[in-house]
Structures are given as structure tokens and as C-alpha cells.
Design a protein around this motif. Structure first.
Motif, PDB file in Angstrom:
ATOM      1  N   ALA A 171       0.617  -1.420   0.564  1.00  0.00           N
ATOM      2  CA  ALA A 171      -0.044  -0.065  -0.016  1.00  0.00           C
ATOM      3  C   ALA A 171       0.281   1.987   0.269  1.00  0.00           C
ATOM      4  O   ALA A 171       0.422   2.337  -0.805  1.00  0.00           O
ATOM      5  CB  ALA A 171      -1.513  -0.014   0.915  1.00  0.00           C
ATOM      6  N   VAL A 172       1.832   1.498   1.228  1.00  0.00           N
ATOM      7  CA  VAL A 172       2.588   2.322   1.009  1.00  0.00           C
ATOM      8  C   VAL A 172       3.908   2.793  -0.349  1.00  0.00           C
ATOM      9  O   VAL A 172       3.708   3.872  -0.330  1.00  0.00           O
ATOM     10  CB  VAL A 172       3.845   2.865   2.030  1.00  0.00           C
ATOM     11  N   ALA A 173       3.679   1.699  -0.942  1.00  0.00           N
ATOM     12  CA  ALA A 173       4.399   1.464  -2.416  1.00  0.00           C
ATOM     13  C   ALA A 173       4.032   2.335  -3.290  1.00  0.00           C
ATOM     14  O   ALA A 173       4.639   3.130  -4.116  1.00  0.00           O
ATOM     15  CB  ALA A 173       5.583  -0.066  -2.245  1.00  0.00           C
ATOM     16  N   SER A 174       2.889   1.502  -3.310  1.00  0.00           N
ATOM     17  CA  SER A 174       1.571   2.423  -4.427  1.00  0.00           C
ATOM     18  C   SER A 174       1.276   3.700  -4.158  1.00  0.00           C
ATOM     19  O   SER A 174       1.380   4.654  -5.086  1.00  0.00           O
ATOM     20  CB  SER A 174       0.074   1.549  -4.158  1.00  0.00           C
ATOM     21  N   MET A 175       1.342   4.179  -2.716  1.00  0.00           N
ATOM     22  CA  MET A 175       1.431   5.511  -2.474  1.00  0.00           C
ATOM     23  C   MET A 175       2.511   6.840  -3.193  1.00  0.00           C
ATOM     24  O   MET A 175       2.320   7.572  -3.615  1.00  0.00           O
ATOM     25  CB  MET A 175       0.884   6.341  -1.001  1.00  0.00           C
ATOM     26  N   TRP A 176       3.776   6.003  -2.624  1.00  0.00           N
ATOM     27  CA  TRP A 176       5.056   6.880  -2.959  1.00  0.00           C
ATOM     28  C   TRP A 176       4.804   6.648  -4.910  1.00  0.00           C
ATOM     29  O   TRP A 176       5.381   7.186  -5.766  1.00  0.00           O
ATOM     30  CB  TRP A 176       6.450   5.829  -2.218  1.00  0.00           C
ATOM     31  N   GLN A 177       4.404   5.499  -5.222  1.00  0.00           N
ATOM     32  CA  GLN A 177       4.992   5.353  -6.839  1.00  0.00           C
ATOM     33  C   GLN A 177       3.730   6.805  -7.244  1.00  0.00           C
ATOM     34  O   GLN A 177       3.857   7.181  -8.146  1.00  0.00           O
ATOM     35  CB  GLN A 177       4.848   3.952  -7.537  1.00  0.00           C
ATOM     36  N   LYS A 178       2.459   6.198  -7.063  1.00  0.00           N
ATOM     37  CA  LYS A 178       1.189   7.362  -7.668  1.00  0.00           C
ATOM     38  C   LYS A 178       1.054   8.884  -7.381  1.00  0.00           C
ATOM     39  O   LYS A 178       1.429   9.850  -8.581  1.00  0.00           O
ATOM     40  CB  LYS A 178       0.515   6.847  -6.659  1.00  0.00           C
ATOM     41  N   THR A 179       2.185   9.240  -6.140  1.00  0.00           N
ATOM     42  CA  THR A 179       2.932  10.374  -5.583  1.00  0.00           C
ATOM     43  C   THR A 179       3.889  11.191  -6.258  1.00  0.00           C
ATOM     44  O   THR A 179       3.907  12.465  -6.945  1.00  0.00           O
ATOM     45  CB  THR A 179       2.314  10.706  -4.301  1.00  0.00           C
ATOM     46  N   LEU A 180       4.685  10.106  -6.133  1.00  0.00           N
ATOM     47  CA  LEU A 180       5.637  10.544  -6.582  1.00  0.00           C
ATOM     48  C   LEU A 180       6.822  10.187  -7.641  1.00  0.00           C
ATOM     49  O   LEU A 180       8.108  10.417  -7.664  1.00  0.00           O
ATOM     50  CB  LEU A 180       6.936  10.327  -5.349  1.00  0.00           C
ATOM     51  N   GLY A 181       5.938   9.049  -8.103  1.00  0.00           N
ATOM     52  CA  GLY A 181       6.559   7.740  -8.745  1.00  0.00           C
ATOM     53  C   GLY A 181       7.475   8.003  -8.942  1.00  0.00           C
ATOM     54  O   GLY A 181       8.909   7.369  -9.607  1.00  0.00           O
ATOM     55  N   VAL A 182       7.585   6.840  -7.340  1.00  0.00           N
ATOM     56  CA  VAL A 182       9.205   6.233  -7.215  1.00  0.00           C
ATOM     57  C   VAL A 182       9.606   5.459  -6.721  1.00  0.00           C
ATOM     58  O   VAL A 182       8.284   4.587  -7.408  1.00  0.00           O
ATOM     59  CB  VAL A 182       9.020   6.601  -5.448  1.00  0.00           C
ATOM     60  N   LYS A 183       9.894   4.357  -7.755  1.00  0.00           N
ATOM     61  CA  LYS A 183      10.249   3.020  -7.826  1.00  0.00           C
ATOM     62  C   LYS A 183      10.811   2.107  -6.332  1.00  0.00           C
ATOM     63  O   LYS A 183      11.601   2.372  -5.921  1.00  0.00           O
ATOM     64  CB  LYS A 183      10.858   2.527  -8.952  1.00  0.00           C
ATOM     65  N   VAL A 184       9.713   1.290  -6.142  1.00  0.00           N
ATOM     66  CA  VAL A 184      10.059   0.500  -4.365  1.00  0.00           C
ATOM     67  C   VAL A 184      10.021  -1.070  -5.237  1.00  0.00           C
ATOM     68  O   VAL A 184       9.235  -1.647  -4.990  1.00  0.00           O
ATOM     69  CB  VAL A 184       8.621   1.590  -3.760  1.00  0.00           C
ATOM     70  N   ASN A 185      11.495  -1.122  -4.915  1.00  0.00           N
ATOM     71  CA  ASN A 185      11.462  -2.635  -4.553  1.00  0.00           C
ATOM     72  C   ASN A 185      11.755  -3.658  -3.366  1.00  0.00           C
ATOM     73  O   ASN A 185      12.066  -2.684  -2.146  1.00  0.00           O
ATOM     74  CB  ASN A 185      13.265  -3.245  -5.255  1.00  0.00           C
ATOM     75  N   LEU A 186      10.258  -4.358  -2.858  1.00  0.00           N
ATOM     76  CA  LEU A 186       9.764  -4.844  -1.431  1.00  0.00           C
ATOM     77  C   LEU A 186      10.733  -6.301  -1.641  1.00  0.00           C
ATOM     78  O   LEU A 186      10.792  -7.184  -2.347  1.00  0.00           O
ATOM     79  CB  LEU A 186       8.619  -5.354  -1.594  1.00  0.00           C
ATOM     80  N   GLU A 187      11.077  -6.385  -0.219  1.00  0.00           N
ATOM     81  CA  GLU A 187      12.053  -7.358   0.179  1.00  0.00           C
ATOM     82  C   GLU A 187      11.842  -7.764   1.038  1.00  0.00           C
ATOM     83  O   GLU A 187      11.271  -7.070   1.833  1.00  0.00           O
ATOM     84  CB  GLU A 187      13.862  -7.008   0.030  1.00  0.00           C
ATOM     85  N   ASN A 188      11.451  -8.782   1.676  1.00  0.00           N
ATOM     86  CA  ASN A 188      10.994  -9.944   3.101  1.00  0.00           C
ATOM     87  C   ASN A 188      12.118 -10.767   3.396  1.00  0.00           C
ATOM     88  O   ASN A 188      12.579 -11.614   2.583  1.00  0.00           O
ATOM     89  CB  ASN A 188       9.680 -10.211   2.997  1.00  0.00           C
ATOM     90  N   GLN A 189      12.235 -10.840   5.125  1.00  0.00           N
ATOM     91  CA  GLN A 189      13.261 -11.412   5.058  1.00  0.00           C
ATOM     92  C   GLN A 189      12.824 -11.880   6.507  1.00  0.00           C
ATOM     93  O   GLN A 189      11.864 -11.575   7.136  1.00  0.00           O
ATOM     94  CB  GLN A 189      14.515 -10.922   5.669  1.00  0.00           C
ATOM     95  N   GLU A 190      13.820 -13.290   6.268  1.00  0.00           N
ATOM     96  CA  GLU A 190      13.147 -14.223   8.034  1.00  0.00           C
ATOM     97  C   GLU A 190      13.083 -13.082   9.087  1.00  0.00           C
ATOM     98  O   GLU A 190      14.598 -12.573   9.536  1.00  0.00           O
ATOM     99  CB  GLU A 190      13.754 -15.204   8.121  1.00  0.00           C
ATOM    100  N   TRP A 191      13.057 -13.734  10.372  1.00  0.00           N
ATOM    101  CA  TRP A 191      12.725 -12.166  11.671  1.00  0.00           C
ATOM    102  C   TRP A 191      14.521 -12.285  11.733  1.00  0.00           C
ATOM    103  O   TRP A 191      15.064 -11.022  11.959  1.00  0.00           O
ATOM    104  CB  TRP A 191      12.322 -13.291  12.673  1.00  0.00           C
ATOM    105  N   LYS A 192      15.545 -13.400  12.472  1.00  0.00           N
ATOM    106  CA  LYS A 192      15.987 -13.422  12.668  1.00  0.00           C
ATOM    107  C   LYS A 192      17.521 -12.687  12.223  1.00  0.00           C
ATOM    108  O   LYS A 192      18.668 -11.922  11.964  1.00  0.00           O
ATOM    109  CB  LYS A 192      17.318 -14.470  13.229  1.00  0.00           C
ATOM    110  N   THR A 193      17.269 -13.126  10.174  1.00  0.00           N
ATOM    111  CA  THR A 193      18.135 -12.332   8.888  1.00  0.00           C
ATOM    112  C   THR A 193      18.204 -11.002   8.882  1.00  0.00           C
ATOM    113  O   THR A 193      18.340  -9.996   8.909  1.00  0.00           O
ATOM    114  CB  THR A 193      17.884 -12.814   8.018  1.00  0.00           C
TER     115      THR A 193
END
Length: 559
Positions: A419-441
Motif C-alpha cells: 500500500a505504501v509503495a503504491s502511494m509513493w509511486q502514484k504521488t512521487l513516481g518512486v520505484k520501490v522494490n519490496l524485500e522480505n526476510q525471516e526475523w533473525k536475518t
């Protein structure tokens, strides 16, 4: 304390009671039965007058696999949940967040500088050894010793224990920490600054004791089930990594006769829908949190099981302040302004969370903050200012800002990130790459600065503004944003040394204003806690703002 994936913000009640000096508080909620008969074998409790189930076992979702069960090696909520069962500190909390005796039966101070704790003589370790003040002296000194590399060593510095800061900085030996066993059952702690809320701070995970002989014999392997020696109501029976941690009652716990539940199992379920489905299938008694998109359905279908309680936590995105372009305040402000907090709080999480424009939870006891200017603007005005600031730095449609947003594995975090990445892209044209990691890493990479922008959450370790605001001090080991502001440090140092509450509060107010000016992080919302709990689980605390749940205070009611 760092959160893994708690579901989120709303009004907090229950300020700490009796922070200095304590008369012996009321004992646990279920009356003790004769020693030849456990409470689980009785038909009723005197408090609730309910019939107890024949089988007293509890299964809980815990969000993720704990990084460790060593209280001096942890920093997250999932770890603290488990450790709270296995180790007991000087004080505990009741269901309303009030302080109650733990290993310490009573305590006193005359000046909020020197505190003396009187330990109960019937406290023992799970192997039968006597628990003494010397164990606490050893444990506190171990926690602050740089050789231990405790991620929460800074917490002892925040307590202002004499010499804690110098020890952490390598200027003095850990033996010089001003914690002393006056005898086997009397512990003295001296502070550099008067802290009226110090006793409340001692309930924290990092100030739990460890069994010296076990630690020294087994080293890092002391937490394995075969080696673990604790002093809590439960002891480790089985630990299958990424599957379950099973604990059984500790017969040597000083209040074992008042404990009802015989076995508690923690499951590391990262997916909230899976957590919910296993609850609905009858496989678990208590979820870690609620899947956001199923909250309204559960309100209708499981009204007796859905628990929504106060939770002293803030959800935010942190910027890597030492890495370009996030070392430019204009970039940080642009990204922060473009987050529609009202939409996130109402539609993405939607359980009563409060949109956040300051870092410390807005319901923390005694906190007064100035509303930052951007909080008074409409979202369209914030978006326009964000685009203007980003253009000043040189980013726009022809040169879009591109970066990676890091979050720990969780469907709730994923939905917010999208949702936030979409807000940034729509408002500012920002390209956001999403990355998830397990808790300890995830924790390791965030601590080491291996990120651009990161999801973060902070839960109060006690109910006072410093539990949040100290996190952003330049000398704080958990300042993963690498924020360094002499002005901010000055406000915080003045607050921590202030004798007058009004002066302390004013410095906290100015510290929050400095954060709004520098924007090292983007506050998003303040939490509530929502989870599914079977109606047969008795004693569930509805007013503990820190979500400190002790299985020893719960019981299973017969259907």
C-alpha cells in the motif's frame, strides 16, 4: 522492544502503579490448593467460580521462531513472550499493567537513586538451587559486559545504573556496575540519576536472571532444553526449531501451587491467516495477532473470541540516515509526507489504530507533544509538498528515485508495504522494490545498516516517554536508523537528568519536535493488539498495555 508483527495501535490505559516502594501486592489470581493436589485437579477457582477443564494445556501462536532464549541475547517480542515463562525478574505485572512482586517480595528507595530489593527466600532455580541476590548481580553485569554483546545492553545505560555507560564503552570493567548483593536475599542498585520509574524498568527481559553455573558450563548451548535452567513458572521440555517450543510446569517455582496450566506450547506461525485457520480448526488457543483483512469477519463470526486491547507500540518506517540519498532530510520528509496514514490506519489495518505523526505512542503516560505542521495539512497538501521536496533533490518523472523497502516476513507487513509503495509511486513516481526476510536475518541486516528503508515497530519497555524517545539517541545500540543529532541528544539528556516532571516533559516535547524536523523515521500508526483467544481461556489480561501475558495467571475453563 522490537516487534515482529504485532497488529496495531489505539488508546492506552493503565499507567504503572507504585513505581517506587512497594507493599506486598495481592498474590496470583487462582487460590492455592493443598500441596498434594494441583489446582488443575480442583473443580473451581475462588476468584472466577468456574469449573476448570480436566486438561490444563495452552497452545499459542508466537509469530516467528525466537532468535534465542538467552535474555541477554534477544531484542524482540517473540523471544520475550517465551522467556517470560522461563525466567522471572525482580518484579512482574498483573493484568492491568500494575507492578507486582516477582523474585523480589518488596523494595524501597529514599531518593530514587539507591534501590534495595528484598528477595523471597523460597525462590529456586528449576534444578533446585537456591536463587539469590548474587544471581541478579552476576546477570546484570553479564548483560552490560561488552563481551556478551547484548543487543539490549544500552537498556542498562538508560536505567542510569552507575558505571553502565562507561562499561558499555569499554572504559570500565563490568565488575564496576553498581549492582551489589548485600547478602543472599538483599540486592542494592545505585543510579547516577534519580528515576522514579526505575522499578518498572526491572520487569524487562534483559534484566531477567540467568543461572551462572549453567551458562559457564555450556556457553551458547545453555539454552538447549537438556541444559536450560530457569526460575520461571515453566521449564523447557522440547524445542523443535521452526515447529514448536513446549514448556511444562517448574515444580521448583516459588508459586507453583497457584499455577494452573500444566503445559504451554508456542508455535512460530508467521502467516496470520494460517494462525487464524489453525485457531478456527481448534488446534491453538490463542493467536499471535489478527490477519487484517479478516478482522471484520471475525468481529461478526467470533465475537466471544476476538480480543482487542491497548498496546504500547508504534509502527514506523525507518530511513538509513547514513546512506545516500536518505542522508538528505528532504528525501526523508518527502517519503514521510506521501504516506497516507489515515488510509493505512483505517483501511489497511483497521482495528482501531491511531494515525501517527509523532514517534512515542500518543497515549504513553504523561506525554505532551506539539502537533507537527504537516499533521495539520490535508493529504493533498502533504503530497504536493513531498513532490516539491523530491524535485529539489533532483528526482522526478525523468529521474525517479528507486530503492528497496525491507520488511520481515508477515502478510500484514506485506500488505502495508504494498500500500505504501503504491502511494509513493502514484504521488512521487518512486520505484520501490519490496524485500522480505525471516526475523533473525531481518534484525541482523537492519542492525548492520544493510537496507535503504525498513519496516520497524517499537513497543514500550515501561510506560514513560523515554522508552520510545531514547531509541533515537546517537548512543543507543538499537538506533538502527543511525540518526545522530546533537540537538536531539541534548533534549534527551536534559530530560533524563531533570528532577522536575514538568521540565522532563518539556524536553520530551522538544525531542519529538526535533524528530519531526529531521524525520529520521516516518511514524505511521500507533497500535492496538487484536488476537483470537478461546473463551475457555480464563484470566486473559484486557488492560495490560505492554501485552505482558503470564501463562501462570491463566487457566482453562471446562466447556
Amino acid at each position: 522492544m522490537k516487534t515482529n508483527q504485532k497488529v496495531l495501535g489505539a488508546a492506552i490505559c493503565a499507567a504503572m502503579l507504585s513505581l517506587v516502594g512497594c507493599e506486598k501486592a495481592s498474590e496470583p489470581k487462582v487460590t492455592a490448593e493443598p500441596k498434594d493436589k494441583t489446582p488443575a485437579q480442583t473443580e473451581t477457582t475462588t476468584k472466577e467460580n468456574v469449573k476448570l477443564a480436566e486438561v490444563q494445556e495452552l497452545v499459542r501462536g508466537n509469530g516467528t521462531e525466537p532468535a534465542s532464549l538467552d535474555p541477554h541475547k534477544t531484542e524482540g517480542v517473540p523471544e520475550s513472550n517465551v522467556i517470560r515463562e522461563l525466567l522471572e525478574g525482580l518484579v512482574n505485572q498483573d493484568g492491568d499493567g500494575n507492578l507486582v512482586p516477582g523474585v523480589a517480595e518488596s523494595w524501597e528507595t529514599e531518593d530514587n537513586l539507591t534501590f534495595v530489593f528484598h528477595l523471597r527466600k523460597d525462590a529456586k532455580w528449576s534444578n533446585g538451587d537456591a536463587l539469590t541476590a548474587h544471581d541478579f548481580e552476576y546477570s546484570f553485569k553479564r548483560a552490560v559486559d561488552p563481551k556478551t554483546a547484548a543487543p539490549y545492553s544500552w537498556y542498562l545505560e538508560m536505567t542510569t545504573m552507575v558505571n553502565a555507560a562507561a562499561i558499555i564503552n569499554g572504559e570500565k570493567d563490568a565488575s564496576e556496575l553498581a549492582v551489589k548483593a548485600l547478602d543472599d536475599y538483599t540486592l542494592e542498585i545505585k543510579l547516577e540519576q534519580a528515576l522514579p520509574y526505575f522499578v518498572a524498568m526491572t520487569s524487562h527481559t534483559t534484566l531477567k536472571p540467568v543461572h551462572r553455573a549453567t551458562v559457564e558450563k555450556f556457553g551458547d548451548k545453555w539454552t538447549l532444553p537438556a541444559n536450560f535452567v530457569g526460575n520461571g513458572a515453566y521449564k523447557v521440555a522440547e524445542w523443535v526449531v521452526n515447529e514448536k517450543i513446549v514448556m511444562e510446569r517448574n515444580e521448583n517455582y516459588w508459586d507453583n501451587d497457584s499455577t494452573v496450566i500444566n503445559k504451554v506450547t508456542y508455535l512460530p506461525i508467521e502467516n496470520q491467516v494460517t494462525d487464524m485457520n489453525r485457531f478456527l480448526a481448534g488446534e491453538i488457543d490463542m493467536t499471535y495477532e489478527m490477519a487484517n483483512e479478516h478482522f471484520k469477519r471475525m468481529q461478526k463470526e467470533q465475537p466471544d473470541s476476538l480480543k482487542v486491547t491497548p498496546y504500547l507500540c508504534s509502527y514506523y518506517y525507518g530511513f538509513n540516515n547514513k546512506k545516500a540519498p536518505f542522508d538528505d532530510v528532504r528525501v526523508r520528509k518527502a517519503l514521510s509526507y506521501a504516506i497516507d496514514r489515515e488510509a493505512v490506519a483505517k483501511f489497511i489495518v483497521g482495528k482501531g489504530e491511531l494515525p501517527a505523526y509523532n514517534f512515542a505512542h500518543q497515549k504513553v503516560a504523561g506525554l505532551q507533544v506539539d502537533t507537527p505542521d504537516y499533521a495539520t495539512w490535508s493529504q493533498n497538501e502533504r503530497n504536493a509538498k513531498a513532490a516539491e521536496l523530491l524535485a529539489e533533490v533532483g528526482y522526478g518523472k525523468d529521474k525517479p528515485l528507486e530503492f528497496t523497502l525491507l520488511y520481515n516476513t508477515s502478510e500484514n507487513h506485506k500488505k502495508i508495504a504494498i500500500a505504501v509503495a503504491s502511494m509513493w509511486q502514484k504521488t512521487l513516481g518512486v520505484k520501490v522494490n519490496l524485500e522480505n526476510q525471516e526475523w533473525k536475518t531481518f534484525l541482523d541486516n537492519r542492525r548492520n545498516g544493510n537496507y535503504d528503508v525498513t519496516r520497524a515497530g517499537w513497543c514500550g519497555d515501561y510506560n514513560e516517554a523515554s522508552t520510545f524517545l531514547s531509541l533515537m539517541q546517537s548512543n543507543n545500540g538499537n538506533n538502527d536508523q543511525f540518526y545522530n543529532s546533537p540537538a536531539y541528544d541534548g533534549f534527551m539528556n536534559a530530560a533524563m537528568t531533570a528532577v522536575d516532571d514538568a521540565v522532563r516533559g518539556d524536553n520530551y516535547r522538544q525531542a519529538e519536535a526535533q524528530l519531526a524536523q529531521d524525520m529520521p523515521l516516518a511514524p505511521i500508526y500507533h497500535y492496538v493488539n487484536a488476537r483470537l483467544v478461546k473463551p475457555t481461556v480464563g484470566g486473559y489480561p484486557m488492560n495490560n498495555a505492554e501485552d505482558k501475558i503470564y501463562t501462570k495467571d491463566l487457566y482453562i475453563i471446562a466447556k
